[in-house]
Design a protein around this motif. Structure first.
Motif, PDB file in Angstrom:
ATOM      1  N   THR A  54       2.661   1.709  -3.430  1.00 20.17           N
ATOM      2  CA  THR A  54       1.810   2.000  -4.592  1.00 20.17           C
ATOM      3  C   THR A  54       0.983   3.266  -4.434  1.00 20.17           C
ATOM      4  O   THR A  54       0.309   3.670  -5.371  1.00 20.17           O
ATOM      5  CB  THR A  54       0.876   0.811  -4.907  1.00 20.17           C
ATOM      6  OG1 THR A  54       0.087   0.519  -3.757  1.00 20.17           O
ATOM      7  CG2 THR A  54       1.683  -0.405  -5.335  1.00 20.17           C
ATOM      8  N   THR A  55       1.035   3.911  -3.279  1.00 19.77           N
ATOM      9  CA  THR A  55       0.295   5.166  -3.089  1.00 19.77           C
ATOM     10  C   THR A  55       1.253   6.342  -2.980  1.00 19.77           C
ATOM     11  O   THR A  55       0.971   7.323  -2.314  1.00 19.77           O
ATOM     12  CB  THR A  55      -0.608   5.109  -1.838  1.00 19.77           C
ATOM     13  OG1 THR A  55       0.202   4.851  -0.693  1.00 19.77           O
ATOM     14  CG2 THR A  55      -1.690   4.068  -1.981  1.00 19.77           C
ATOM     15  N   GLN A  56       2.384   6.181  -3.631  1.00 19.17           N
ATOM     16  CA  GLN A  56       3.371   7.255  -3.690  1.00 19.17           C
ATOM     17  C   GLN A  56       3.880   7.672  -2.317  1.00 19.17           C
ATOM     18  O   GLN A  56       4.092   8.850  -2.051  1.00 19.17           O
ATOM     19  CB  GLN A  56       2.807   8.475  -4.434  1.00 19.17           C
ATOM     20  CG  GLN A  56       2.302   8.183  -5.829  1.00 19.17           C
ATOM     21  CD  GLN A  56       3.358   7.563  -6.717  1.00 19.17           C
ATOM     22  OE1 GLN A  56       4.512   7.944  -6.674  1.00 19.17           O
ATOM     23  NE2 GLN A  56       2.976   6.593  -7.530  1.00 19.17           N
ATOM     24  N   GLY A  57       4.089   6.684  -1.459  1.00 17.90           N
ATOM     25  CA  GLY A  57       4.719   6.986  -0.181  1.00 17.90           C
ATOM     26  C   GLY A  57       6.136   7.485  -0.426  1.00 17.90           C
ATOM     27  O   GLY A  57       6.726   7.220  -1.473  1.00 17.90           O
TER      28      GLY A  57
ATOM     29  N   GLU B  16       0.825  -1.205   0.000  1.00 17.44           N
ATOM     30  CA  GLU B  16       0.000   0.000   0.000  1.00 17.44           C
ATOM     31  C   GLU B  16       0.864   1.262   0.000  1.00 17.44           C
ATOM     32  O   GLU B  16       0.624   2.193  -0.775  1.00 17.44           O
ATOM     33  CB  GLU B  16      -0.928   0.008   1.212  1.00 17.44           C
ATOM     34  CG  GLU B  16      -1.820   1.232   1.284  1.00 17.44           C
ATOM     35  CD  GLU B  16      -2.690   1.226   2.526  1.00 17.44           C
ATOM     36  OE1 GLU B  16      -3.145   2.318   2.903  1.00 17.44           O
ATOM     37  OE2 GLU B  16      -2.913   0.153   3.109  1.00 17.44           O
ATOM     38  N   LYS B  17       1.874   1.277   0.839  1.00 18.62           N
ATOM     39  CA  LYS B  17       2.754   2.438   0.929  1.00 18.62           C
ATOM     40  C   LYS B  17       3.490   2.662  -0.398  1.00 18.62           C
ATOM     41  O   LYS B  17       3.601   3.785  -0.879  1.00 18.62           O
ATOM     42  CB  LYS B  17       3.747   2.249   2.076  1.00 18.62           C
ATOM     43  CG  LYS B  17       4.691   3.403   2.293  1.00 18.62           C
ATOM     44  CD  LYS B  17       4.005   4.697   2.641  1.00 18.62           C
ATOM     45  CE  LYS B  17       3.630   4.784   4.082  1.00 18.62           C
ATOM     46  NZ  LYS B  17       3.050   6.087   4.451  1.00 18.62           N
TER      47      LYS B  17
END
Length: 132
Positions: free
Chosen positions: A36-39, A33-34
């Motif tokens: 792929t969500t532009q973390g 999640e981190k």
């Protein structure tokens, strides 16, 4: 939806071990999640580090238990642990050097490892020696 979903086929039949394995799946999904969500690169690398530490710690405990119990498949099981850690480290280094996160490759590697390792090495270990 996360990268990996817990499936019954991953179960070794010992609740404490299955719980720890579910926690690893959750950590992998948080990393996904981190990433792929532009973390930020720092936070994604931090999650990679957390995943690597959690897997390493789990493996170290399993290996200690196998040594203490004289488990006859220790070498094969340990080699599979080392292979996965190498793969996680390779993915982490690729991300660090290239800012690349290949979620399909990560999913493929981890799903194949979870499926094969849990169903073979871990299931055999826990049938032979019980909970640790």
């Amino acid at each position: 939806m996360g990268l990996l979903q817990w499936e019954k086929r991953y179960s070794v039949g010992i609740e404490a071990v299955d719980h720890e394995h579910r926690e690893l799946v959750d950590l992998i999904n948080r990393l996904h999640e981190k990433a792929t969500t532009q973390g930020s690169k720092v936070s994604v690398l931090g999650f990679f580090g957390d995943l690597y530490k959690a897997i390493s710690a789990h493996f170290a405990l399993e290996e200690r238990f196998m040594r203490e119990k004289g488990y006859d498949q220790l070498s094969q099981h340990k080699n599979d642990h080392e292979r996965l850690l190498d793969e996680v480290r390779d993915i982490m280094e690729d991300y660090e050097v290239n800012d690349l996160f290949d979620e399909k490759l990560l999913a493929q590697r981890l799903d194949a490892w979870f499926s094969r390792h849990f169903e073979s090495h871990d299931a055999r270990l826990h049938r032979a020696l019980g909970d640790h």
